[in-house]
Write a protein that holds these residues in place. Sequence first.
Motif, PDB file in Angstrom:
ATOM      1  N   GLU A 178      -3.359  22.149 -22.820  1.00  0.00           N
ATOM      2  CA  GLU A 178      -3.041  21.086 -23.772  1.00  0.00           C
ATOM      3  C   GLU A 178      -2.125  20.067 -23.113  1.00  0.00           C
ATOM      4  O   GLU A 178      -1.162  20.436 -22.433  1.00  0.00           O
ATOM      5  N   ILE A 179      -2.449  18.810 -23.287  1.00  0.00           N
ATOM      6  CA  ILE A 179      -1.503  17.751 -22.933  1.00  0.00           C
ATOM      7  C   ILE A 179      -0.563  17.692 -24.129  1.00  0.00           C
ATOM      8  O   ILE A 179      -0.870  17.110 -25.168  1.00  0.00           O
ATOM      9  N   MET A 180       0.555  18.389 -23.975  1.00  0.00           N
ATOM     10  CA  MET A 180       1.483  18.582 -25.083  1.00  0.00           C
ATOM     11  C   MET A 180       2.174  17.271 -25.452  1.00  0.00           C
ATOM     12  O   MET A 180       2.305  16.939 -26.629  1.00  0.00           O
ATOM     13  N   TYR A 181       2.630  16.542 -24.444  1.00  0.00           N
ATOM     14  CA  TYR A 181       3.279  15.245 -24.660  1.00  0.00           C
ATOM     15  C   TYR A 181       2.824  14.294 -23.572  1.00  0.00           C
ATOM     16  O   TYR A 181       2.668  14.685 -22.408  1.00  0.00           O
ATOM     17  N   PHE A 182       2.632  13.058 -23.965  1.00  0.00           N
ATOM     18  CA  PHE A 182       2.266  12.010 -23.028  1.00  0.00           C
ATOM     19  C   PHE A 182       2.743  10.690 -23.612  1.00  0.00           C
ATOM     20  O   PHE A 182       2.556  10.427 -24.800  1.00  0.00           O
ATOM     21  N   GLY A 183       3.340   9.862 -22.779  1.00  0.00           N
ATOM     22  CA  GLY A 183       3.703   8.530 -23.245  1.00  0.00           C
ATOM     23  C   GLY A 183       4.632   7.832 -22.290  1.00  0.00           C
ATOM     24  O   GLY A 183       5.087   8.397 -21.287  1.00  0.00           O
ATOM     25  N   LEU A 184       4.897   6.584 -22.629  1.00  0.00           N
ATOM     26  CA  LEU A 184       5.766   5.726 -21.831  1.00  0.00           C
ATOM     27  C   LEU A 184       6.998   5.336 -22.626  1.00  0.00           C
ATOM     28  O   LEU A 184       6.939   5.188 -23.854  1.00  0.00           O
ATOM     29  N   ILE A 185       8.089   5.140 -21.934  1.00  0.00           N
ATOM     30  CA  ILE A 185       9.288   4.576 -22.529  1.00  0.00           C
ATOM     31  C   ILE A 185       8.908   3.157 -22.974  1.00  0.00           C
ATOM     32  O   ILE A 185       8.172   2.462 -22.269  1.00  0.00           O
ATOM     33  N   PRO A 186       9.342   2.712 -24.157  1.00  0.00           N
ATOM     34  CA  PRO A 186       8.870   1.438 -24.697  1.00  0.00           C
ATOM     35  C   PRO A 186       8.892   0.257 -23.720  1.00  0.00           C
ATOM     36  O   PRO A 186       7.952  -0.544 -23.698  1.00  0.00           O
ATOM     37  N   ALA A 187       9.898   0.137 -22.907  1.00  0.00           N
ATOM     38  CA  ALA A 187      10.001  -1.010 -21.990  1.00  0.00           C
ATOM     39  C   ALA A 187       8.886  -1.041 -20.950  1.00  0.00           C
ATOM     40  O   ALA A 187       8.649  -2.073 -20.327  1.00  0.00           O
ATOM     41  N   LEU A 238      -4.841  22.706 -12.435  1.00  0.00           N
ATOM     42  CA  LEU A 238      -3.609  23.473 -12.645  1.00  0.00           C
ATOM     43  C   LEU A 238      -3.659  24.854 -11.995  1.00  0.00           C
ATOM     44  O   LEU A 238      -2.673  25.305 -11.409  1.00  0.00           O
ATOM     45  N   ALA A 239      -4.790  25.543 -12.053  1.00  0.00           N
ATOM     46  CA  ALA A 239      -4.887  26.902 -11.493  1.00  0.00           C
ATOM     47  C   ALA A 239      -4.693  26.921  -9.978  1.00  0.00           C
ATOM     48  O   ALA A 239      -4.323  27.955  -9.417  1.00  0.00           O
ATOM     49  N   GLU A 240      -4.887  25.787  -9.316  1.00  0.00           N
ATOM     50  CA  GLU A 240      -4.630  25.722  -7.866  1.00  0.00           C
ATOM     51  C   GLU A 240      -3.142  25.873  -7.566  1.00  0.00           C
ATOM     52  O   GLU A 240      -2.770  26.399  -6.524  1.00  0.00           O
ATOM     53  N   ARG A 241      -2.289  25.423  -8.476  1.00  0.00           N
ATOM     54  CA  ARG A 241      -0.837  25.536  -8.300  1.00  0.00           C
ATOM     55  C   ARG A 241      -0.286  26.809  -8.937  1.00  0.00           C
ATOM     56  O   ARG A 241       0.814  27.240  -8.611  1.00  0.00           O
ATOM     57  N   TRP A 242      -1.032  27.379  -9.882  1.00  0.00           N
ATOM     58  CA  TRP A 242      -0.607  28.565 -10.614  1.00  0.00           C
ATOM     59  C   TRP A 242      -1.730  29.596 -10.552  1.00  0.00           C
ATOM     60  O   TRP A 242      -2.510  29.736 -11.504  1.00  0.00           O
ATOM     61  N   PRO A 243      -1.827  30.351  -9.462  1.00  0.00           N
ATOM     62  CA  PRO A 243      -2.935  31.286  -9.287  1.00  0.00           C
ATOM     63  C   PRO A 243      -3.054  32.334 -10.393  1.00  0.00           C
ATOM     64  O   PRO A 243      -4.129  32.888 -10.613  1.00  0.00           O
ATOM     65  N   GLU A 244      -1.969  32.607 -11.101  1.00  0.00           N
ATOM     66  CA  GLU A 244      -2.028  33.583 -12.194  1.00  0.00           C
ATOM     67  C   GLU A 244      -2.715  33.007 -13.438  1.00  0.00           C
ATOM     68  O   GLU A 244      -3.028  33.743 -14.371  1.00  0.00           O
ATOM     69  N   ARG A 245      -2.930  31.705 -13.456  1.00  0.00           N
ATOM     70  CA  ARG A 245      -3.618  31.054 -14.576  1.00  0.00           C
ATOM     71  C   ARG A 245      -5.111  30.989 -14.289  1.00  0.00           C
ATOM     72  O   ARG A 245      -5.515  30.767 -13.149  1.00  0.00           O
ATOM     73  N   PRO A 246      -5.957  31.163 -15.310  1.00  0.00           N
ATOM     74  CA  PRO A 246      -7.409  31.042 -15.078  1.00  0.00           C
ATOM     75  C   PRO A 246      -7.783  29.582 -14.812  1.00  0.00           C
ATOM     76  O   PRO A 246      -7.052  28.674 -15.204  1.00  0.00           O
ATOM     77  N   PRO A 247      -8.913  29.346 -14.162  1.00  0.00           N
ATOM     78  CA  PRO A 247      -9.364  27.970 -13.947  1.00  0.00           C
ATOM     79  C   PRO A 247      -9.501  27.234 -15.291  1.00  0.00           C
ATOM     80  O   PRO A 247      -9.908  27.826 -16.294  1.00  0.00           O
ATOM     81  N   THR A 248      -9.150  25.977 -15.291  1.00  0.00           N
ATOM     82  CA  THR A 248      -9.218  25.179 -16.519  1.00  0.00           C
ATOM     83  C   THR A 248     -10.668  24.905 -16.875  1.00  0.00           C
ATOM     84  O   THR A 248     -11.457  24.476 -16.039  1.00  0.00           O
ATOM     85  N   LYS A 249     -10.988  25.143 -18.162  1.00  0.00           N
ATOM     86  CA  LYS A 249     -12.336  24.819 -18.629  1.00  0.00           C
ATOM     87  C   LYS A 249     -12.315  23.853 -19.815  1.00  0.00           C
ATOM     88  O   LYS A 249     -13.354  23.395 -20.259  1.00  0.00           O
ATOM     89  N   ARG A 250     -11.113  23.552 -20.306  1.00  0.00           N
ATOM     90  CA  ARG A 250     -10.986  22.595 -21.411  1.00  0.00           C
ATOM     91  C   ARG A 250      -9.593  21.976 -21.370  1.00  0.00           C
ATOM     92  O   ARG A 250      -8.600  22.689 -21.180  1.00  0.00           O
ATOM     93  N   VAL A 251      -9.515  20.663 -21.558  1.00  0.00           N
ATOM     94  CA  VAL A 251      -8.248  19.943 -21.671  1.00  0.00           C
ATOM     95  C   VAL A 251      -8.286  19.231 -23.018  1.00  0.00           C
ATOM     96  O   VAL A 251      -9.275  18.577 -23.354  1.00  0.00           O
ATOM     97  N   TRP A 252      -7.215  19.395 -23.784  1.00  0.00           N
ATOM     98  CA  TRP A 252      -7.203  18.749 -25.096  1.00  0.00           C
ATOM     99  C   TRP A 252      -5.833  18.169 -25.406  1.00  0.00           C
ATOM    100  O   TRP A 252      -4.842  18.471 -24.734  1.00  0.00           O
ATOM    101  N   LEU A 253      -5.798  17.328 -26.423  1.00  0.00           N
ATOM    102  CA  LEU A 253      -4.561  16.691 -26.869  1.00  0.00           C
ATOM    103  C   LEU A 253      -4.743  16.250 -28.303  1.00  0.00           C
ATOM    104  O   LEU A 253      -5.843  16.284 -28.839  1.00  0.00           O
ATOM    105  N   HIS A 254      -3.648  15.848 -28.899  1.00  0.00           N
ATOM    106  CA  HIS A 254      -3.741  15.204 -30.204  1.00  0.00           C
ATOM    107  C   HIS A 254      -2.888  13.950 -30.189  1.00  0.00           C
ATOM    108  O   HIS A 254      -1.936  13.825 -29.414  1.00  0.00           O
ATOM    109  N   THR A 255      -3.282  13.011 -31.004  1.00  0.00           N
ATOM    110  CA  THR A 255      -2.547  11.766 -31.186  1.00  0.00           C
ATOM    111  C   THR A 255      -2.564  11.474 -32.678  1.00  0.00           C
ATOM    112  O   THR A 255      -3.325  12.088 -33.423  1.00  0.00           O
ATOM    113  N   CYS A 256      -1.710  10.578 -33.103  1.00  0.00           N
ATOM    114  CA  CYS A 256      -1.685  10.286 -34.532  1.00  0.00           C
ATOM    115  C   CYS A 256      -1.478   8.801 -34.779  1.00  0.00           C
ATOM    116  O   CYS A 256      -1.197   8.030 -33.856  1.00  0.00           O
ATOM    117  N   SER A 257      -1.592   8.436 -36.036  1.00  0.00           N
ATOM    118  CA  SER A 257      -1.497   7.035 -36.423  1.00  0.00           C
ATOM    119  C   SER A 257      -0.090   6.462 -36.224  1.00  0.00           C
ATOM    120  O   SER A 257       0.094   5.250 -36.321  1.00  0.00           O
TER     121      SER A 257
END
Length: 189
Positions: free
Chosen positions: A100-109, A130-149
Amino acid sequence: MSITVTTWSLEQTSPGDLRPAAEPSGDIRIVRAEVPSPEFSRFLYSAVGGDIRWTDRLGLTYAQWQEILGRPGVETWVAYDRGTPAGYVELDPQDDGVVEIMYFGLIPAFRGRRIGGHLLSYGVARAWDLAERWPERPPTKRVWLHTCSLDGEHAMDNYLRRGFRLFDTKVTEEPEAPSPGPWPGAGTI
């Protein structure tokens, strides 16, 4: 008083879904914050989300921030404009190869300067590898996020341009409250 908030969930199910943005002009660098730092992460969180009502983490204790940031595979990637933090993306690996892309954004300026598309592209690519840097993690098969109004006016368009597809929409009523900051009048440089 309450306000109506629409939340959209979006996903990519293959690294080939990513449509990277062009790199912005200037001295923009994206660096992983490899040492978990609650102080730095809270700064980024409040600086990016202060004007768009990010409040869910403001009440966390130092230990809670440490716990979140210290989990294997959690990564914070920070965009810098000539050495100044401009925004960030936080990756949160979940079960079964989901990130999950938990947080993403830019400082207003720093909004409206083509940094966001580049940072999102970079962050999504890091979610896919990500699994290339964290071998204990399985290979990524889905990336998701949420955004709102409540998010920035260009957020949804940026996600769609990067190849995300909508998979869920929810509408809720939330109490109307003023934006927490980072402080009144913050915005432009």
